[in-house]
Design an enzyme around this catalytic site. Sequence first.
Site, PDB file in Angstrom:
ATOM      1  N   ARG A  40       2.806 -17.734  27.527  1.00  0.00           N
ATOM      2  CA  ARG A  40       2.150 -16.415  27.598  1.00  0.00           C
ATOM      3  C   ARG A  40       2.903 -15.441  26.689  1.00  0.00           C
ATOM      4  O   ARG A  40       2.308 -14.609  26.011  1.00  0.00           O
ATOM      5  CB  ARG A  40       2.097 -15.894  29.038  1.00  0.00           C
ATOM      6  CG  ARG A  40       1.663 -14.430  29.124  1.00  0.00           C
ATOM      7  CD  ARG A  40       1.185 -13.981  30.495  1.00  0.00           C
ATOM      8  NE  ARG A  40       1.989 -14.483  31.587  1.00  0.00           N
ATOM      9  CZ  ARG A  40       3.229 -14.074  31.893  1.00  0.00           C
ATOM     10  NH1 ARG A  40       3.812 -13.132  31.189  1.00  0.00           N
ATOM     11  NH2 ARG A  40       3.891 -14.612  32.910  1.00  0.00           N
ATOM     12  N   TYR A  73     -21.523  -2.443  21.025  1.00  0.00           N
ATOM     13  CA  TYR A  73     -21.768  -3.692  21.740  1.00  0.00           C
ATOM     14  C   TYR A  73     -21.842  -3.382  23.242  1.00  0.00           C
ATOM     15  O   TYR A  73     -20.990  -2.646  23.776  1.00  0.00           O
ATOM     16  CB  TYR A  73     -20.641  -4.681  21.429  1.00  0.00           C
ATOM     17  CG  TYR A  73     -20.645  -5.860  22.356  1.00  0.00           C
ATOM     18  CD1 TYR A  73     -21.789  -6.653  22.493  1.00  0.00           C
ATOM     19  CD2 TYR A  73     -19.539  -6.177  23.129  1.00  0.00           C
ATOM     20  CE1 TYR A  73     -21.818  -7.725  23.365  1.00  0.00           C
ATOM     21  CE2 TYR A  73     -19.551  -7.247  24.003  1.00  0.00           C
ATOM     22  CZ  TYR A  73     -20.702  -8.011  24.119  1.00  0.00           C
ATOM     23  OH  TYR A  73     -20.728  -9.062  24.988  1.00  0.00           O
ATOM     24  N   ASP A  79     -13.615  -1.343  15.488  1.00  0.00           N
ATOM     25  CA  ASP A  79     -14.057  -2.704  15.790  1.00  0.00           C
ATOM     26  C   ASP A  79     -14.683  -3.255  14.509  1.00  0.00           C
ATOM     27  O   ASP A  79     -15.745  -2.824  14.068  1.00  0.00           O
ATOM     28  CB  ASP A  79     -15.072  -2.668  16.938  1.00  0.00           C
ATOM     29  CG  ASP A  79     -15.516  -4.067  17.362  1.00  0.00           C
ATOM     30  OD1 ASP A  79     -15.484  -4.979  16.522  1.00  0.00           O
ATOM     31  OD2 ASP A  79     -15.922  -4.223  18.520  1.00  0.00           O
ATOM     32  N   LYS A 115     -16.629 -14.362  16.548  1.00  0.00           N
ATOM     33  CA  LYS A 115     -17.723 -14.160  15.603  1.00  0.00           C
ATOM     34  C   LYS A 115     -17.319 -14.673  14.215  1.00  0.00           C
ATOM     35  O   LYS A 115     -16.957 -15.821  14.084  1.00  0.00           O
ATOM     36  CB  LYS A 115     -18.119 -12.676  15.627  1.00  0.00           C
ATOM     37  CG  LYS A 115     -18.328 -12.124  17.064  1.00  0.00           C
ATOM     38  CD  LYS A 115     -19.471 -12.784  17.762  1.00  0.00           C
ATOM     39  CE  LYS A 115     -19.652 -12.518  19.245  1.00  0.00           C
ATOM     40  NZ  LYS A 115     -18.870 -11.594  19.978  1.00  0.00           N
TER      41      LYS A 115
END
Length: 380
Positions: free
Chosen positions: A49, A102, A175, A200
């Site tokens: 992590r 979005y 973004d 994407k």
Amino acid sequence: MNHGFDTLAIHAGQDPEARTGAVIPPIYQTSTYAQDAVGAPRLGYEYSRSGNPTRDALQECLAALEGGPVGLAFASGLAAEDTLLRTACAPGDHVVIPDDAYGGTYRLFAKVAQRWGLAYTPAKVSDPDAVRAAIRPGTTKIVWVETPTNPLLGIADIATLAAVAHDAGALLVVDNTFASPYLQQPIALGADVVVHSTTKYVGGHSDVVGGALVAADAGLGEELRYHQNAMGAVNGPFDAWLTLRGIKTLGVRMDRHCDNAERIAAYLDGHAKVGQVLYPGLPTHPGHEVAAKQMRRFGGMISFRAAGGEEHAVEICNRAKLFVLAESLGGVESLIEHPGRMTHASAAGSPLEVPGDLVRLSVGIETVEDLLADLEQALG
Ligand SMILES: Cc1ncc(COP(=O)(O)O)c(C=O)c1O
């Protein structure tokens, strides 16, 4: 590395592995690492992590492509957004968000962050005066911009909004999912943090979910890195490896996405079965000039209004064959969707509700004549 974009995409963070010379960064599918002595982790790795070499390779590459000192990879785009919000904001703060974003980003602000005391105001990010008017001096910590926006393909002027945000002591967050770093580099234009859904274009093959943040400032980057570990929404090693494999071809893929989208936008524009076509590459698009100034090309996303209204829009989506009816975008295959009932359903009844006659295309890299033929039959 002072190299061109495609060289960075292939090499940044991806030197051959020291032990074997493996040309491709190995998938370090491990949760933990043997330590040489108490308090002496090898190369600083102690727990995945906190740090993982495959994720590090991706993070270094993302930072190089966006031109910032720190890149961080997350489990999804929304995980990246959440980590950023809870790093840069506290209860009582305020953010300006796009009035066309979005749907999942809107839901994060409206249904999650607001409950924790973060206020938000939607503003038309293509209009710097509207953004300026939405700022609450002293409490606005972030001006959040998507450009191009999802799904209306609105264009925000990044350099102008950076000045607007900085005048108010706020960060400009961009973004960059729709453009990808190949087409647009917000940090060079004054943005403080770049956000990606790497699901994407960056990943590019519809086979992995991920997100990224790249910070312009090393101090903010380290704060984000601290929160990445403290909050834990990290990108897994195999997902990081898949994303890195996709990144290598980002530039060539984007050029082909743009070639195909330009042909399709020209075909749809003026078609009897189609109303308005929303593509920043069309000279009639209201954001065309700004897009031409800040983007290398205009991307692979097109939205259009069906001439026959909402039912027609739904029929077009259902009739398409080669364009796969699916959410998401940015993969090599073409996708079609009805934002109002699919990706943006969570914005229904809000100021971000999208028109019912809207169809969104993610134009893939197939043979363009085949895509045009599919659209011709789908339009009816
Ligand atoms: C512009 C944009 N930002 C962020 C996200 C969220 O990313 P993810 O689905 O990887 O959480 C999406 C997802 O569609 C998006 O289109």
